[in-house]
Scaffold this motif. Structure first.
Motif, PDB file in Angstrom:
ATOM      1  N   LYS A  28       0.833  -1.207   0.000  1.00  0.00           N
ATOM      2  CA  LYS A  28       0.000   0.000   0.000  1.00  0.00           C
ATOM      3  C   LYS A  28       0.867   1.255   0.000  1.00  0.00           C
ATOM      4  CE  LYS A  28      -2.716  -1.024   3.544  1.00  0.00           C
ATOM      5  NZ  LYS A  28      -3.838  -1.090   4.509  1.00  0.00           N
ATOM      6  N   LYS A  29       1.922   1.251   0.798  1.00  0.00           N
ATOM      7  CA  LYS A  29       2.833   2.397   0.833  1.00  0.00           C
ATOM      8  C   LYS A  29       3.584   2.540  -0.488  1.00  0.00           C
ATOM      9  CE  LYS A  29       3.579   2.026   5.790  1.00  0.00           C
ATOM     10  NZ  LYS A  29       4.490   1.516   6.813  1.00  0.00           N
ATOM     11  N   ILE A  31       2.826   1.681  -3.550  1.00  0.00           N
ATOM     12  CA  ILE A  31       2.078   2.083  -4.743  1.00  0.00           C
ATOM     13  C   ILE A  31       1.205   3.302  -4.515  1.00  0.00           C
ATOM     14  CG2 ILE A  31       2.110  -0.262  -5.646  1.00  0.00           C
ATOM     15  CD1 ILE A  31      -0.923  -0.365  -4.981  1.00  0.00           C
ATOM     16  N   SER A  32       1.331   3.927  -3.381  1.00  0.00           N
ATOM     17  CA  SER A  32       0.563   5.137  -3.106  1.00  0.00           C
ATOM     18  C   SER A  32       0.848   6.187  -4.182  1.00  0.00           C
ATOM     19  CB  SER A  32       0.947   5.685  -1.729  1.00  0.00           C
ATOM     20  OG  SER A  32       0.273   6.885  -1.482  1.00  0.00           O
ATOM     21  N   GLY A  33      -0.186   6.673  -4.812  1.00  0.00           N
ATOM     22  CA  GLY A  33      -0.035   7.686  -5.847  1.00  0.00           C
ATOM     23  C   GLY A  33       0.193   7.134  -7.238  1.00  0.00           C
ATOM     24  N   THR A  58      -8.931   0.602  -0.276  1.00  0.00           N
ATOM     25  CA  THR A  58      -7.837   0.778  -1.232  1.00  0.00           C
ATOM     26  C   THR A  58      -8.340   0.330  -2.604  1.00  0.00           C
ATOM     27  OG1 THR A  58      -6.829  -1.432  -1.184  1.00  0.00           O
ATOM     28  CG2 THR A  58      -6.188   0.105   0.576  1.00  0.00           C
TER      29      THR A  58
END
Length: 131
Positions: A28-29, A31-33, A58
Motif C-alpha cells: 500500500k505504501k 504504490i501510493s499515488g 484501497t
C-alpha cells in the motif's frame, strides 16, 4: 474503451497470515499515488480474509489462486467461485503452469474452471499460462 493494465502478484504458497498482512502494508505504501494500472494480489487461501480486511478502502484487488468448477460438494481442498466471491475476490488465476505441472491440470479442466466463471460479474478477468 481503453484497457487498464493489470499488475497482479501471485504469492503462491508463501506468506503466513501475519506475513501477508505485513506485505500488504508495504505494498500500500509502495504504490501510493501510482495510477493508470489496476493492482491485484493473490495470497494463499488461508490469508484471503485477513488480506481483504487490510485492503479495505484501497484500490488493490484480491484474487484467488485457483478455483473449482462446482459450487459445492465432496471436493476436498477445493474452493468454489461463490466462495471466492464471498471472501471478496475480483479475480481468479486459472490454468497456471504449476497447476498443470504438479497437479495434472489439462485443457479440459482449465476450460471447466473458465466456464464456471462465465456470467459472473464479480470476476472480470482470469489469467492462464500455457506450458
Amino acid at each position: 474503451m481503453e484497457r487498464i493494465p493489470l499488475i497482479a502478484g501471485n504469492w503462491k504458497m508463501n506468506k503466513t497470515v501475519a506475513e501477508a498482512i505485513d506485505l500488504v502494508g508495504q505494498l500500500k505504501k509502495a504504490i501510493s499515488g501510482v495510477g493508470g494500472v489496476e493492482v491485484a494480489v493473490a495470497p494463499p487461501f488461508t490469508a484471503l480474509y485477513a488480506v481483504r480486511k487490510e485492503l479495505k478502502d484501497t484500490a488493490i484487488r484480491l484474487a484467488g489462486q485457483n478455483l473449482f468448477w462446482e459450487e459445492k460438494g465432496a471436493f476436498t481442498g477445493e474452493v468454489s467461485p461463490q466462495m471466492l466471491k464471498e471472501i471478496g475476490c475480483h479475480y481468479a488465476i486459472i490454468g497456471h503452469s504449476e497447476r498443470r505441472q504438479f497437479f495434472g491440470e489439462t485443457e479440459e479442466t482449465v476450460h471447466r474452471r473458465i466456464k464456471a466463471l462465465w456470467g459472473r460479474a464479480w470476476c472480470r478477468s482470469s489469467a492462464s499460462e500455457r506450458p
